[in-house]
Design a protein around this motif. Sequence first.
Motif, PDB file in Angstrom:
ATOM      1  N   GLY A   1       0.779  -1.230   0.000  1.00 30.25           N
ATOM      2  CA  GLY A   1       0.000   0.000   0.000  1.00 30.25           C
ATOM      3  C   GLY A   1       0.811   1.279   0.000  1.00 30.25           C
ATOM      4  N   ASP A   2       2.141   1.169  -0.037  1.00 28.15           N
ATOM      5  CA  ASP A   2       2.974   2.372  -0.093  1.00 28.15           C
ATOM      6  C   ASP A   2       2.853   3.018  -1.467  1.00 28.15           C
ATOM      7  N   VAL A   3       2.784   4.346  -1.496  1.00 33.42           N
ATOM      8  CA  VAL A   3       2.668   5.076  -2.752  1.00 33.42           C
ATOM      9  C   VAL A   3       4.041   5.175  -3.415  1.00 33.42           C
ATOM     10  N   ILE A   4       4.150   4.649  -4.621  1.00 33.66           N
ATOM     11  CA  ILE A   4       5.392   4.700  -5.386  1.00 33.66           C
ATOM     12  C   ILE A   4       5.436   5.955  -6.250  1.00 33.66           C
ATOM     13  N   GLU A   5       4.281   6.313  -6.768  1.00 35.68           N
ATOM     14  CA  GLU A   5       4.204   7.449  -7.690  1.00 35.68           C
ATOM     15  C   GLU A   5       2.754   7.904  -7.756  1.00 35.68           C
ATOM     16  N   GLN A   6       2.541   9.218  -7.930  1.00 36.69           N
ATOM     17  CA  GLN A   6       1.177   9.686  -8.147  1.00 36.69           C
ATOM     18  C   GLN A   6       1.160  10.959  -8.985  1.00 36.69           C
ATOM     19  N   PHE A   7       0.099  11.064  -9.767  1.00 38.64           N
ATOM     20  CA  PHE A   7      -0.188  12.246 -10.574  1.00 38.64           C
ATOM     21  C   PHE A   7      -1.551  12.771 -10.141  1.00 38.64           C
ATOM     22  N   THR A   8      -1.703  14.090 -10.108  1.00 36.68           N
ATOM     23  CA  THR A   8      -3.013  14.645  -9.781  1.00 36.68           C
ATOM     24  C   THR A   8      -3.178  16.032 -10.373  1.00 36.68           C
ATOM     25  N   PHE A   9      -4.319  16.272 -11.004  1.00 32.25           N
ATOM     26  CA  PHE A   9      -4.645  17.619 -11.466  1.00 32.25           C
ATOM     27  C   PHE A   9      -4.935  18.496 -10.259  1.00 32.25           C
ATOM     28  N   THR A  10      -4.446  19.714 -10.289  1.00 33.81           N
ATOM     29  CA  THR A  10      -4.771  20.696  -9.247  1.00 33.81           C
ATOM     30  C   THR A  10      -5.811  21.686  -9.744  1.00 33.81           C
ATOM     31  N   ASP A  11      -5.859  21.900 -11.061  1.00 27.79           N
ATOM     32  CA  ASP A  11      -6.951  22.663 -11.678  1.00 27.79           C
ATOM     33  C   ASP A  11      -7.113  22.145 -13.095  1.00 27.79           C
ATOM     34  N   ILE A  12      -8.340  22.172 -13.577  1.00 26.21           N
ATOM     35  CA  ILE A  12      -8.589  21.633 -14.918  1.00 26.21           C
ATOM     36  C   ILE A  12      -9.875  22.203 -15.495  1.00 26.21           C
ATOM     37  N   ASP A  13      -9.845  22.503 -16.791  1.00 28.83           N
ATOM     38  CA  ASP A  13     -11.008  22.939 -17.562  1.00 28.83           C
ATOM     39  C   ASP A  13     -11.181  21.927 -18.681  1.00 28.83           C
ATOM     40  N   LEU A  14     -12.322  21.265 -18.760  1.00 25.84           N
ATOM     41  CA  LEU A  14     -12.546  20.193 -19.723  1.00 25.84           C
ATOM     42  C   LEU A  14     -13.101  20.729 -21.042  1.00 25.84           C
ATOM     43  N   GLN A  15     -12.443  21.770 -21.559  1.00 30.18           N
ATOM     44  CA  GLN A  15     -12.784  22.379 -22.835  1.00 30.18           C
ATOM     45  C   GLN A  15     -11.512  22.587 -23.642  1.00 30.18           C
ATOM     46  N   SER A  16     -11.662  22.640 -24.972  1.00 29.09           N
ATOM     47  CA  SER A  16     -10.500  22.904 -25.827  1.00 29.09           C
ATOM     48  C   SER A  16     -10.049  24.345 -25.656  1.00 29.09           C
ATOM     49  N   PRO A  17      -8.748  24.585 -25.440  1.00 30.51           N
ATOM     50  CA  PRO A  17      -8.258  25.966 -25.376  1.00 30.51           C
ATOM     51  C   PRO A  17      -8.490  26.674 -26.706  1.00 30.51           C
ATOM     52  N   LYS A  18      -8.896  27.926 -26.663  1.00 27.66           N
ATOM     53  CA  LYS A  18      -9.189  28.670 -27.886  1.00 27.66           C
ATOM     54  C   LYS A  18      -7.947  29.292 -28.508  1.00 27.66           C
ATOM     55  N   ASP A  19      -6.943  29.554 -27.696  1.00 24.77           N
ATOM     56  CA  ASP A  19      -5.722  30.181 -28.187  1.00 24.77           C
ATOM     57  C   ASP A  19      -4.796  29.119 -28.777  1.00 24.77           C
ATOM     58  N   LYS A  20      -4.665  29.082 -30.110  1.00 20.28           N
ATOM     59  CA  LYS A  20      -3.840  28.082 -30.779  1.00 20.28           C
ATOM     60  C   LYS A  20      -2.358  28.275 -30.499  1.00 20.28           C
ATOM     61  N   ASN A  21      -1.963  29.470 -30.083  1.00 13.62           N
ATOM     62  CA  ASN A  21      -0.558  29.712 -29.780  1.00 13.62           C
ATOM     63  C   ASN A  21      -0.082  28.923 -28.565  1.00 13.62           C
ATOM     64  N   LEU A  22      -1.030  28.462 -27.745  1.00 19.76           N
ATOM     65  CA  LEU A  22      -0.662  27.691 -26.561  1.00 19.76           C
ATOM     66  C   LEU A  22       0.007  26.373 -26.925  1.00 19.76           C
ATOM     67  N   PHE A  23      -0.212  25.891 -28.164  1.00 19.28           N
ATOM     68  CA  PHE A  23       0.324  24.602 -28.569  1.00 19.28           C
ATOM     69  C   PHE A  23       1.701  24.710 -29.236  1.00 19.28           C
ATOM     70  N   LYS A  24       2.159  25.925 -29.460  1.00 16.40           N
ATOM     71  CA  LYS A  24       3.440  26.107 -30.124  1.00 16.40           C
ATOM     72  C   LYS A  24       4.584  26.018 -29.113  1.00 16.40           C
ATOM     73  N   PRO A  25       5.634  25.255 -29.425  1.00 16.41           N
ATOM     74  CA  PRO A  25       6.778  25.188 -28.514  1.00 16.41           C
ATOM     75  C   PRO A  25       7.546  26.506 -28.523  1.00 16.41           C
TER      76      PRO A  25
END
Length: 308
Positions: A163-187
């Motif tokens: 039962g020891d935790v080896i690894e965990q991921f968790t969202f702290t905030d999330i919006d379940l919609q597509s982002p409108k700003d396409k520039n957000l996807f550019k590296p």
Amino acid sequence: MMGAAVAAQADDDWQVVRKAAVAARQQPLSGTYLHQMNNSLETFRMVRSGAGDAVQEKRASLDGPSREIVRNGLELTCYAPDKKSLAAAKISAMRLFPALLPDDIGNIAQSYSVKKSGKDRVAQKDCNWVDLKPKDKQRFVQRMCLESATLLPLKIVTQNGTGDVIEQFTFTDIDLQSPKDKNLFKPQYKLSYVLRSASAPPLTIDPDAQNEVTGMPAGFKLLRAVQRSLPGQPDRQVRHMVYSDGLVMLSLFIEPQGEAKSERVVNLHGAVNMATAEQGDYQVTLVGDMPEPVMLGMIKNLKIALKP
């Protein structure tokens, strides 16, 4: 009748897991998540839009080395301002939350049982816990809290048998919609490394590959077997074989024995471990998200029979 009802419930639970695997790769979103492993904690900002092979996704580190991991359809590329940060990006790409379940989970019920284990709340959204428990002691337990409407995993916890935790991921905030700003996807960084090409060939298995290695634990299926050169050593060949039990992915590397090395097992990243040992004329390396002692025991039990 009781047995039929139990079987029907189990089928429904597995259907939930299948839908969660799809949502983990396809659900549009914008959010921030934490990745906790060993004694470290990392934060990433993630955006995703599109569907199917047209999905666009980018995650960027908010602490530690500056790095980005960008997905365009089937292509996955790391970006960073320098080589050291690019190396860190490659390691981060080993575990791309929330998509920790494989594309095909058809084989998973052979090695795991599924159980719903209560309600919770993550990132201000209601979710339901679903546990994937191994039927033996060789694998980790994986718990997922799935958002009530979309079944997107909002939190994933990997535990060992005690039962020891080896690894965990968790969202702290999330919006379940597509982002409108396409520039957000550019590296924003120019230094890059393509981890997976959109033109990469599909998983293939050589005709004789099934008999080349024996001794893998029950439930693991060979998905791919290829021959490739070692980096910087075109004349030195390595056999790369990929196995899965429907949840865990194991990479097996078999190369000609060079300088003698001792058996060892090391943690690479979170729940991902690597074991190395000699097998006759070969140096064998196994990489995957299984407990360290299990990895070393597995590699010792393998029997290698490559054709010259």
